[in-house]
Write an enzyme that holds these catalytic residues in place. Structure first.
Site: not given
Length: 273
Positions: A67, A104
């Protein structure tokens, strides 16, 4: 018929539910020319994989440990992704650009809103890893007061306070030995690995608020089960996974992700494991 491709990358990746969710979306949307796969890719292999993508690629989902590693390989990232220095979604545009986002954070908010949690006066976070920073970013939008982070080391405590300053959240840190105190908060977000919070289950208060446990396997966790028994609201990791994937589908295909179909597919896949 030419295929349009998307995939999830990470290491380890074999247990990822992302292919199940995205394929269910494509089927529901009638996108018969779309495919979604999983690839075992670590940080060292990521640059070669990304530079080798052809024009048939529409997007990527990124899980750990990629990420942050993906960011230098992109042409731009959203403000949301920049706020936590983490990208879990890459859209490959027709003009060849690679654009990163973080679904997210809005996924956490969407999962909470679905359970009727719109605003809270304070909150607690169990853990201090990458998911905890996304949780803090989400709380910056719905928490009007202090967030207490329960952590194991002084270094983690410093990290969480720094994230709080960056995100505009008032963060207090406490040692993990006091984690049972967290359960009295109106919203508790558990971001720790499987088994970490099991010992806290007997301490769930009678008037439990809302627990957001980001795990989806095994489910329910001991803490989530005890929370439900006390009558508190429980939001699970599958809720987060589905909501963030709905947003990914929307960005990659240009069509709203079908929430109900994707959730049903995820539930079936977990039940079969």
């Amino acid at each position: 018929m030419s295929r349009i491709r998307a995939a999830v990358l990470g290491s380890p990746i074999e247990h990822s539910l992302s292919p199940v969710l995205h394929r269910a979306a494509y089927q529901e949307l009638g996108l018969d020319d779309w495919s979604y796969d999983r690839f075992e890719v670590d940080e060292a292999a990521l640059p070669e994989f990304v530079t080798g993508l052809g024009p048939e690629w529409a997007g990527l989902s990124l899980t750990m440990p990629l990420k942050r590693a993906i960011i230098p390989l992109l042409d731009g990232i959203s403000d949301t992704a920049a706020s936590v220095e983490a990208v879990n979604t890459v859209v490959l545009t027709e003009d060849g650009r690679r654009l990163g986002d973080n679904t997210d954070i809005p996924g956490i908010l969407a999962a909470l809103h679905e359970r009727g949690v719109e605003k809270v006066p304070s909150a607690a976070i169990l853990g201090a890893g990458a998911t905890a920073s996304s949780a803090l970013a989400a709380l910056s939008r719905i928490c009007s007061g202090e967030v207490t982070a329960y952590v194991r080391t002084p270094a983690r405590a410093d990290e969480m306070r720094q994230w709080g300053e960056r995100l505009g959240v008032q963060v207090r840190t406490a040692d993990w030995s006091l984690a049972a105190e967290a359960l009295a908060a109106p919203l508790v977000i558990a971001t720790t690995p499987a088994g970490t919070t099991d010992a806290l289950a007997p301490a769930v208060p009678e008037a439990a608020g809302t627990l957001f446990d980001v795990l989806y396997e095994p489910w329910p966790t001991a803490l989530a089960a005890a929370w439900s028994e006390r009558g508190g609201k429980v939001v699970g990791g599958l809720d987060l996974l589905v909501h963030q994937a709905v947003l990914q589908v929307g960005q990659m295909t240009g069509r709203p992700g079908p929430l109900a179909a994707m959730r049903a597919a995820g539930e079936r896949a977990l039940a079969a494991r």
